[in-house]
Write a protein that holds these residues in place. Structure first.
Motif, PDB file in Angstrom:
ATOM      1  N   ILE A  24      22.575   7.573   7.732  1.00  0.00           N
ATOM      2  CA  ILE A  24      23.845   7.846   8.413  1.00  0.00           C
ATOM      3  C   ILE A  24      23.602   8.165   9.885  1.00  0.00           C
ATOM      4  O   ILE A  24      24.313   7.656  10.772  1.00  0.00           O
ATOM      5  N   SER A  25      22.584   8.971  10.180  1.00  0.00           N
ATOM      6  CA  SER A  25      22.288   9.265  11.586  1.00  0.00           C
ATOM      7  C   SER A  25      21.818   8.005  12.305  1.00  0.00           C
ATOM      8  O   SER A  25      22.063   7.830  13.512  1.00  0.00           O
ATOM      9  N   GLY A  26      21.168   7.084  11.576  1.00  0.00           N
ATOM     10  CA  GLY A  26      20.755   5.821  12.177  1.00  0.00           C
ATOM     11  C   GLY A  26      21.938   4.949  12.535  1.00  0.00           C
ATOM     12  O   GLY A  26      21.978   4.330  13.608  1.00  0.00           O
ATOM     13  N   LEU A  27      22.919   4.887  11.651  1.00  0.00           N
ATOM     14  CA  LEU A  27      24.121   4.096  11.930  1.00  0.00           C
ATOM     15  C   LEU A  27      24.900   4.693  13.096  1.00  0.00           C
ATOM     16  O   LEU A  27      25.473   3.963  13.916  1.00  0.00           O
ATOM     17  N   ARG A  28      24.925   6.010  13.192  1.00  0.00           N
ATOM     18  CA  ARG A  28      25.589   6.655  14.338  1.00  0.00           C
ATOM     19  C   ARG A  28      24.838   6.340  15.626  1.00  0.00           C
ATOM     20  O   ARG A  28      25.458   6.166  16.690  1.00  0.00           O
ATOM     21  N   THR A  40      32.838   4.252   9.651  1.00  0.00           N
ATOM     22  CA  THR A  40      33.147   3.105   8.803  1.00  0.00           C
ATOM     23  C   THR A  40      31.860   2.451   8.313  1.00  0.00           C
ATOM     24  O   THR A  40      31.735   2.064   7.134  1.00  0.00           O
ATOM     25  N   LEU A  41      30.871   2.314   9.195  1.00  0.00           N
ATOM     26  CA  LEU A  41      29.567   1.795   8.791  1.00  0.00           C
ATOM     27  C   LEU A  41      28.928   2.700   7.736  1.00  0.00           C
ATOM     28  O   LEU A  41      28.329   2.214   6.756  1.00  0.00           O
ATOM     29  N   GLU A  68      37.982  -3.617   3.496  1.00  0.00           N
ATOM     30  CA  GLU A  68      38.072  -2.883   2.239  1.00  0.00           C
ATOM     31  C   GLU A  68      37.609  -1.439   2.404  1.00  0.00           C
ATOM     32  O   GLU A  68      38.182  -0.519   1.804  1.00  0.00           O
ATOM     33  N   THR A  69      36.594  -1.218   3.228  1.00  0.00           N
ATOM     34  CA  THR A  69      36.146   0.149   3.509  1.00  0.00           C
ATOM     35  C   THR A  69      37.231   0.923   4.231  1.00  0.00           C
ATOM     36  O   THR A  69      37.522   2.081   3.897  1.00  0.00           O
ATOM     37  N   VAL A 104      26.301  -5.721  12.435  1.00  0.00           N
ATOM     38  CA  VAL A 104      25.372  -4.810  11.763  1.00  0.00           C
ATOM     39  C   VAL A 104      25.192  -5.217  10.303  1.00  0.00           C
ATOM     40  O   VAL A 104      24.064  -5.236   9.784  1.00  0.00           O
ATOM     41  N   MET A 105      26.284  -5.559   9.622  1.00  0.00           N
ATOM     42  CA  MET A 105      26.171  -6.017   8.233  1.00  0.00           C
ATOM     43  C   MET A 105      25.286  -7.260   8.143  1.00  0.00           C
ATOM     44  O   MET A 105      24.414  -7.369   7.268  1.00  0.00           O
TER      45      MET A 105
END
Length: 570
Positions: A191-195, A354-355, A407-408, A513-514
């Motif tokens: 999560i910290s990586g996605l941020r 969202t990610l 969807e997310t 990113v996906m």
């Protein structure tokens, strides 16, 4: 009778009498709407109720018989989804001793509210919070909003989207490399990586400040905050926005305050100087470009050139799409600062979270990883996994990746409600020839979690994560296309003329990113061996983490550090 005793006796009686009268008056006004009415004995935003209602929510809901108590407690929309509206109705009025609140989960009514921007204006408290660093396109109303929209929105174009694509691809590839280097490919830094990806993309696209990937660590003490960059300071403010906007920094700096607030105070005090320094440097670069030194192409440089060209009346000099020239058709430095904060703080937080939800859900449901990988293999073919595909030809073909985002957002909308307010009474007439009289002043909320989960709109599995609901076959029966939901039923980016101008940017970043992650990897939860947890139990635990969420600036998981995932190269 002793005057002091009389005052002590009469004062509370007068207060109670006024409270009863205000609640009764507002209840009668609510009944005029023709909508169901719920009662709350407390003003939702009044002190001290504002401070105690969250921690004491279970107790308040148990001991107080008022049906509106639950609605008055922040975050109820996410906890209830569509359940309360199923019982009460698609729209209702919450009558309180202060201002009444219209809660709308009626698609037709929501569409009307969002379309009438001059009647349904920004909520004053929301505007105060979001404009604490300067006026901006999110908080402005009337002609002020129209001016900023004309100037800013046309410049959030494909040129910006292409930069978002390339930087997101680079950051995501670096994150994949980082995760695969961890022992066993397992990490709690997901999560910290996605941020970090989200803030680094904004740093490059917004300010031309490239930064290599590493899991995000914001300053956590005042000394570190003194050395923070603009982007880091803005990120701190986004994390603790209500405190940053409403509590004076001098008070937060006091020795008895928590270290987090002391750190925030330093960031808030430093931002004006950091902003001024950035703008001065950008103007010097722009001046150098006129003498052949070259200029940068990022969001800040666009806003500065647009503002300066507008002040001088030289639209051609700006090289931008905004209508610069006539008096007043430019952004002030205060508005540049405010808009940079909105695009950085709000843009960072919404996309990052969202990610976070999407990755956690995909770890719990690996069949949807395979589903998007089918698309990636078809679209990207034999390209090297680390090669950056062409934006213009690749992005439009990644419908499944975008469906995962939609969807997310449907199940975990960053902003739980779209807020508006009316100063004078309004009549809402819908396409179904229904009419509702809303006496002003009144707060208006469009309930996203309810609209996004109605079974009548989304089917019996409306609470399930199923990205394929967004996909249909094209006219030729071969290419897949995204379904466009009925108007008023899906509003994660708001709607009407005030729809979020950064919508395309966020979509491009998410899809990129996906694509970068799942063309290279599969991800899975790491079972807790000490508890003898199976993989199925670990997947269910991921879903529990997503449901254990609370709205801050946006909806966020309460325990993101417990998202412990293993990354496996395909």
């Amino acid at each position: 009778m002793n005057p002091l005793f009389t005052a002590l006796l009469v004062g509370p009686l007068l207060w109670v009498g006024n409270w009863i009268w205000c609640l009764y008056r507002n209840y009668r006004a609510a009944k005029l709407s023709g909508l169901p009415v719920l009662l709350s004995p407390f003003a939702p935003d009044g002190m001290p109720y504002l401070l105690i209602k969250g921690p004491l929510r279970p107790l308040l809901e148990t001991i107080l018989p008022f049906p509106g108590i639950r609605v008055s407690i922040f975050g109820w929309e996410f906890r209830d989804r569509h359940e309360l509206h199923d019982r009460v109705g698609p729209a209702f009025i919450l009558a309180t001793p202060d201002l009444n609140e219209l809660w709308c989960a009626d698609p037709a009514m929501a569409q009307v509210i969002l379309a009438r921007r001059k009647d349904f204006v920004q909520l004053p408290i929301a505007s105060k919070i979001m404009s604490f660093l300067g006026g901006n396109i999110l908080t402005a109303d009337g002609e002020d909003w129209a001016r900023q929209r004309r100037l800013v929105a046309p410049n959030l174009n494909e040129r910006i989207s292409e930069k978002v694509w390339s930087e997101s691809m680079e950051q995501a590839n670096q994150m994949v490399d980082y995760m695969l280097r961890q022992p066993g490919g397992a990490s709690r830094d997901v999560i910290s990586g996605l941020r970090a990806i989200a803030i680094n993309v904004l740093g490059q696209v917004g300010y031309g400040e490239p930064k290599p990937f590493k899991p995000m660590e914001l300053p956590r003490d005042p000394a570190a905050a003194e050395k923070s960059t603009y982007v880091e300071a803005i990120s701190l403010c986004a994390e603790l926005l209500v405190f940053a906007a409403l509590i004076p920094s001098k008070f937060m700096r006091m020795s008895f305050m928590p270290k987090a607030l002391q750190t925030l105070a330093v960031a808030v005090e430093n931002i004006p100087g950091l902003t001024k320094e950035m703008l001065e440097q950008e103007r010097k670069r722009i001046a150098s470009s006129h003498s052949g030194s070259g200029s940068r192409d990022n969001l800040m440089s666009m806003l500065v050139r647009l503002s300066d060209a507008g002040k001088s009346g030289d639209k051609q000099q700006s090289g931008l799409a905004g209508e610069a020239g006539p008096h007043g058709q430019y952004l002030t430095d205060d508005e540049i600062s405010g808009n940079l904060f909105v695009f950085t703080g709000a843009g960072f937080d919404t996309t990052a979270n969202t990610l976070a939800y999407a990755i956690t859900l995909l770890a719990a449901y690996p069949q949807w990883q395979e589903w998007i990988q089918e698309e990636l293999d078809r679209v990207l073919g034999e390209q090297e996994q680390t090669e950056s595909p062409d934006y213009n030809t690749t992005y439009p073909q990644l419908a499944r990746c975008l469906a995962v985002m939609l969807e997310t957002l449907r199940l975990y909308p960053p902003v739980l409600h779209v807020s508006r307010s009316i100063k004078t009474s309004q009549t809402i007439r819908t396409a179904e020839d229904k009419s509702y009289f809303i006496q002003g002043p009144c707060v208006v909320y469009i309930n996203n979690p309810a609209l996004h989960t109605y079974k009548s709109i989304w089917g019996e599995d409306s609470l399930e994560f199923r990205p394929s609901r967004w996909i249909t076959k094209g006219a030729d029966g071969a290419e897949e296309e995204l379904i466009t939901p009925a108007r008023g039923t899906f509003s994660p980016w708001s709607g009407g003329p005030r729809v979020c101008p950064g919508q395309k940017m966020s979509q491009v970043e998410f899809v990129t990113v996906m694509a970068a992650i799942f063309r290279q990897c599969n991800i899975e939860p790491v079972p807790n061996k000490e508890k003898g947890e199976t993989m199925d139990q670990a997947k269910k635990r991921m879903l529990v983490l997503t449901e254990d969420s609370m709205p801050r600036l946006t909806l966020q998981m309460n325990k993101p550090e417990e998202v412990y995932l293993r990354w496996v190269r395909r």
